[in-house]
Design a protein around this motif. Sequence first.
Motif, PDB file in Angstrom:
ATOM      1  N   GLU A 126      72.826  28.808  42.113  1.00 39.67           N
ATOM      2  CA  GLU A 126      71.817  28.536  41.173  1.00 39.67           C
ATOM      3  C   GLU A 126      71.096  29.475  40.802  1.00 39.67           C
ATOM      4  OE1 GLU A 126      72.172  25.917  40.328  1.00 39.67           O
ATOM      5  OE2 GLU A 126      73.004  24.791  41.572  1.00 39.67           O
ATOM      6  N   ALA A 127      70.707  30.618  41.755  1.00 38.53           N
ATOM      7  CA  ALA A 127      69.993  32.111  41.129  1.00 38.53           C
ATOM      8  C   ALA A 127      70.869  32.897  40.119  1.00 38.53           C
ATOM      9  CB  ALA A 127      69.810  32.911  42.583  1.00 38.53           C
ATOM     10  N   ALA A 128      72.130  32.896  40.360  1.00 38.13           N
ATOM     11  CA  ALA A 128      72.904  33.680  39.366  1.00 38.13           C
ATOM     12  C   ALA A 128      73.015  32.845  37.889  1.00 38.13           C
ATOM     13  CB  ALA A 128      74.327  33.964  39.978  1.00 38.13           C
ATOM     14  N   ASP A 129      73.147  31.337  38.394  1.00 30.32           N
ATOM     15  CA  ASP A 129      73.480  30.879  36.938  1.00 30.32           C
ATOM     16  C   ASP A 129      72.007  30.679  36.119  1.00 30.32           C
ATOM     17  OD1 ASP A 129      76.044  30.607  37.716  1.00 30.32           O
ATOM     18  OD2 ASP A 129      76.007  28.401  38.044  1.00 30.32           O
ATOM     19  N   GLY A 130      71.125  30.477  36.994  1.00 30.39           N
ATOM     20  CA  GLY A 130      69.796  30.629  36.100  1.00 30.39           C
ATOM     21  C   GLY A 130      69.538  31.749  35.533  1.00 30.39           C
ATOM     22  N   GLN A 131      69.751  32.951  36.125  1.00 30.21           N
ATOM     23  CA  GLN A 131      69.454  34.227  35.309  1.00 30.21           C
ATOM     24  C   GLN A 131      70.759  34.289  34.251  1.00 30.21           C
ATOM     25  OE1 GLN A 131      67.209  36.554  36.117  1.00 30.21           O
ATOM     26  NE2 GLN A 131      66.706  36.052  37.921  1.00 30.21           N
ATOM     27  N   ALA A 132      71.668  34.014  34.534  1.00 36.85           N
ATOM     28  CA  ALA A 132      72.839  33.897  33.310  1.00 36.85           C
ATOM     29  C   ALA A 132      72.104  33.104  32.054  1.00 36.85           C
ATOM     30  CB  ALA A 132      74.207  33.623  33.684  1.00 36.85           C
ATOM     31  N   THR A 133      71.420  31.838  32.190  1.00 35.47           N
ATOM     32  CA  THR A 133      71.092  31.250  31.208  1.00 35.47           C
ATOM     33  C   THR A 133      69.735  31.844  30.648  1.00 35.47           C
ATOM     34  OG1 THR A 133      71.876  29.060  32.505  1.00 35.47           O
ATOM     35  CG2 THR A 133      69.990  28.960  30.683  1.00 35.47           C
ATOM     36  N   VAL A 134      69.061  32.637  31.324  1.00 34.85           N
ATOM     37  CA  VAL A 134      67.867  33.389  30.519  1.00 34.85           C
ATOM     38  C   VAL A 134      68.455  34.489  29.793  1.00 34.85           C
ATOM     39  CG1 VAL A 134      66.092  34.786  31.148  1.00 34.85           C
ATOM     40  CG2 VAL A 134      66.293  32.909  32.638  1.00 34.85           C
ATOM     41  N   SER A 135      69.615  35.093  30.363  1.00 35.30           N
ATOM     42  CA  SER A 135      70.274  36.076  29.439  1.00 35.30           C
ATOM     43  C   SER A 135      70.772  35.378  27.957  1.00 35.30           C
ATOM     44  CB  SER A 135      71.528  36.896  30.038  1.00 35.30           C
ATOM     45  OG  SER A 135      71.056  37.462  31.269  1.00 35.30           O
ATOM     46  N   TRP A 136      71.234  34.050  28.149  1.00 35.25           N
ATOM     47  CA  TRP A 136      71.900  33.507  27.127  1.00 35.25           C
ATOM     48  C   TRP A 136      70.676  33.161  26.099  1.00 35.25           C
ATOM     49  CZ3 TRP A 136      70.546  28.434  25.560  1.00 35.25           C
ATOM     50  CH2 TRP A 136      71.249  27.850  24.525  1.00 35.25           C
ATOM     51  N   LEU A 137      69.412  32.969  26.654  1.00 38.62           N
ATOM     52  CA  LEU A 137      68.112  32.390  25.724  1.00 38.62           C
ATOM     53  C   LEU A 137      67.712  33.707  24.922  1.00 38.62           C
ATOM     54  CD1 LEU A 137      66.123  30.194  28.300  1.00 38.62           C
ATOM     55  CD2 LEU A 137      67.051  29.589  26.134  1.00 38.62           C
ATOM     56  N   ARG A 138      67.655  34.896  25.561  1.00 43.85           N
ATOM     57  CA  ARG A 138      67.587  36.011  24.843  1.00 43.85           C
ATOM     58  C   ARG A 138      68.291  36.041  23.659  1.00 43.85           C
ATOM     59  NH1 ARG A 138      67.764  38.768  30.589  1.00 43.85           N
ATOM     60  NH2 ARG A 138      65.691  38.463  31.276  1.00 43.85           N
ATOM     61  N   THR A 139      69.287  35.702  23.337  1.00 42.00           N
ATOM     62  CA  THR A 139      70.257  35.621  22.225  1.00 42.00           C
ATOM     63  C   THR A 139      69.834  34.721  21.086  1.00 42.00           C
ATOM     64  OG1 THR A 139      72.077  34.448  22.936  1.00 42.00           O
ATOM     65  CG2 THR A 139      72.002  36.590  23.546  1.00 42.00           C
ATOM     66  N   ARG A 140      68.977  33.619  21.646  1.00 42.08           N
ATOM     67  CA  ARG A 140      68.746  32.527  20.537  1.00 42.08           C
ATOM     68  C   ARG A 140      67.654  32.999  19.818  1.00 42.08           C
ATOM     69  NH1 ARG A 140      73.058  30.342  20.377  1.00 42.08           N
ATOM     70  NH2 ARG A 140      73.809  32.357  21.312  1.00 42.08           N
ATOM     71  N   PRO A 141      67.822  32.578  18.443  1.00 42.24           N
ATOM     72  CA  PRO A 141      66.844  33.016  17.348  1.00 42.24           C
ATOM     73  C   PRO A 141      65.383  32.429  17.736  1.00 42.24           C
ATOM     74  CG  PRO A 141      68.379  31.710  16.187  1.00 42.24           C
ATOM     75  CD  PRO A 141      68.889  32.339  17.623  1.00 42.24           C
ATOM     76  N   TRP A 142      65.447  31.213  18.308  1.00 46.13           N
ATOM     77  CA  TRP A 142      64.246  30.443  18.278  1.00 46.13           C
ATOM     78  C   TRP A 142      63.559  30.637  19.799  1.00 46.13           C
ATOM     79  CZ3 TRP A 142      65.503  28.055  22.928  1.00 46.13           C
ATOM     80  CH2 TRP A 142      66.911  27.752  23.227  1.00 46.13           C
ATOM     81  N   PHE A 143      64.188  31.601  20.509  1.00 47.39           N
ATOM     82  CA  PHE A 143      63.515  31.895  21.640  1.00 47.39           C
ATOM     83  C   PHE A 143      62.338  32.958  21.485  1.00 47.39           C
ATOM     84  CE2 PHE A 143      63.374  34.252  25.985  1.00 47.39           C
ATOM     85  CZ  PHE A 143      62.782  33.301  26.671  1.00 47.39           C
ATOM     86  N   ASP A 144      61.210  32.615  21.957  1.00 45.04           N
ATOM     87  CA  ASP A 144      60.192  33.687  21.366  1.00 45.04           C
ATOM     88  C   ASP A 144      59.732  34.696  22.670  1.00 45.04           C
ATOM     89  OD1 ASP A 144      58.652  32.094  23.136  1.00 45.04           O
ATOM     90  OD2 ASP A 144      57.025  31.665  21.789  1.00 45.04           O
ATOM     91  N   GLY A 145      60.593  34.468  23.827  1.00 43.09           N
ATOM     92  CA  GLY A 145      60.402  35.513  24.881  1.00 43.09           C
ATOM     93  C   GLY A 145      59.233  34.620  25.802  1.00 43.09           C
ATOM     94  N   THR A 146      58.892  33.599  25.522  1.00 46.57           N
ATOM     95  CA  THR A 146      58.049  32.791  26.750  1.00 46.57           C
ATOM     96  C   THR A 146      58.777  31.668  27.393  1.00 46.57           C
ATOM     97  OG1 THR A 146      55.960  33.466  25.138  1.00 46.57           O
ATOM     98  CG2 THR A 146      55.624  31.796  27.063  1.00 46.57           C
ATOM     99  N   LEU A 147      58.646  31.708  28.623  1.00 45.34           N
ATOM    100  CA  LEU A 147      59.608  30.569  29.246  1.00 45.34           C
ATOM    101  C   LEU A 147      58.723  29.905  30.561  1.00 45.34           C
ATOM    102  CD1 LEU A 147      62.277  29.466  29.881  1.00 45.34           C
ATOM    103  CD2 LEU A 147      62.793  31.492  31.536  1.00 45.34           C
ATOM    104  N   GLY A 148      58.895  28.885  30.613  1.00 43.26           N
ATOM    105  CA  GLY A 148      58.517  28.038  31.802  1.00 43.26           C
ATOM    106  C   GLY A 148      59.624  27.322  32.457  1.00 43.26           C
ATOM    107  N   THR A 149      59.338  26.563  33.511  1.00 43.10           N
ATOM    108  CA  THR A 149      60.599  25.810  34.160  1.00 43.10           C
ATOM    109  C   THR A 149      59.653  24.614  34.883  1.00 43.10           C
ATOM    110  OG1 THR A 149      60.174  26.920  36.431  1.00 43.10           O
ATOM    111  CG2 THR A 149      61.966  27.826  34.951  1.00 43.10           C
ATOM    112  N   VAL A 150      60.287  23.516  34.783  1.00 47.33           N
ATOM    113  CA  VAL A 150      59.811  22.054  35.095  1.00 47.33           C
ATOM    114  C   VAL A 150      60.913  21.241  35.787  1.00 47.33           C
ATOM    115  CG1 VAL A 150      59.892  20.947  33.020  1.00 47.33           C
ATOM    116  CG2 VAL A 150      58.377  20.325  34.707  1.00 47.33           C
ATOM    117  N   GLY A 151      60.602  20.293  36.811  1.00 49.05           N
ATOM    118  CA  GLY A 151      61.282  19.523  37.296  1.00 49.05           C
ATOM    119  C   GLY A 151      61.319  19.100  38.769  1.00 49.05           C
TER     120      GLY A 151
END
Length: 561
Positions: A126-151
């Motif tokens: 989970e730690a590695a895959d979470g980091q990989a997902t954040v790396s992917w988010l950085r390539t999204r044009p709609w991602f503004d650099g502000t991130l939260g988590t919930v669940g």
Amino acid sequence: MPSRTPDADADADAGPAWTPPAGKPPLSTRMMRATWRGLPARRHEVGWEPGLVVPAADGSPLLTDHYFPRAQGDFPTLLVRSPYGRGLPWSPQYGLLFAEQGFHVVLQSCRGTGGSGGVFDLWRNEAADGQATVSWLRTRPWFDGTLGTVGPSYLGYVQWALASDPPPELKAMVVQVGLHDPYALFHADGALRLENALAVGAGMHYQHQGMAPFLRATLRLRRRLRDVTTALPLRGAYVSALGSELPWLDEVMTHPDAKAAYWRGASLAESAERSRVPTALITGWHDALADQTFEQYDRLRRAGCETALLVGPWTHTSALQRGWPEVFTESLAWLRAHLYADPSGLRPTAVRVHIGGENTWRDLHDWPPAAAATSWYPLPGGHLTQQAPVDSAPVTAFRYDPADPTPSLGGQLLSGTAGPRDNGTLEARDDVLTFTGPPLTEPMDILGPVAARLSVSTDTGHADVFTRLCDVDPQGRSVNVCDGLGRLRTTGPAPARVTVSMSATAHHFAAGHRIRWQISGGAHPRYARHPGTGESPLDATTFAPVRITVHTDSALMLPRG
């Protein structure tokens, strides 16, 4: 809504401007709003990008759905990673409801679940895959650099995994009835939490396949629960209920020692000890993971991290059902405060707890609050007194027979049988001791951790002791408040002394009610029955009844609020 400008580096990596797709989510929140009253008004229509492929740390495809507000401007992003699929209830409760409030919601199936590639391995990826997902988010044009988590539940574990090395974009977390220590979910002082293990097995194996397979598996487990939990030997008996062997479930059930190499790295307690990510914690008094929530609150507080705690009258599942209006409102307020810089929805104190026995809420500045500890002692005849004993004489004894184990009733469980129950039938058994105080002349509030200091002797040297606090009303109805189990390992005739944590509570004992201390040799199948021989409960095929004697210097320790 405030608008954000992404960092220049993010702009450079983002590629062409993003055009929102025309797709609409297959579900609507109309049903949600009909089910729960008091949800915040919708702010935006919601769009949907299903089936996006995000590379995991090992390159496996992680299937991901993207929910977003249909509006101009920048919006913060919420990451929700789940091993339970991306349909009900996750799509409406997290994808839709939070997107309506002005968040991009990235709802992702963990590796090996919900159509994602790779193999699911409880906690290790989970730690590695979470980091990989954040790396992917950085390539999204709609991602503004502000991130939260919930669940909730395991969705809380993946949050702690990401927080073990938090990316700079992570600005807030909301952990609902959450997990951080898998060992403590499956074992208590070396005793197997059998019913929890079976519930986790059904949930992990079936829920990501869809609600219909999950419901069928849950009903099958319920029908076969007695056969599975009384099988001799217990090892492998779950297959008849869950439909197949689950190697990871075999592993967690067969490692009762928290110090075993198998559990190395499983606990993410240290994520809280060094965290600087503002974190809201939500649990219920009868949540199977309540103690883990209290532990993480304490660690965050000692680390100087901004944190808040909400504790309701809920079980693990009811927090997301009848408790959802409070849980959602609390979660939304925390996320808006830290991702939108809008603290208007926050309550004035760090802690809010529901007071059992009077059905009210109380705001506190900390948990546990300052409280005077009081001790209650057992007397012959089933009485309970605050007068300390002068010696360690035997009070009374009972015989625990693993062939006819003391049944469990309510309490902190993952299943729907959790929560407060009338204990009358249970207390009528010969293998359950009760010690009851006199009717209270004035109300008494108990706020904080409850514990039992037990002085006990046995005739075999091996036993478990289950201890429970109950509230007895003027009509004699006894209802469980909190409880715990400890494992005894005695040598010789001298009594063994063990302190059993009974979780924590915020409970109001009204005038005329009585405090009851219940003691037995187990609670089956909540905990696997102790065979009385010292042999592993998984492999035992023979039992030895145990005579358990309680001594006068035992004490029930209650924090007076």
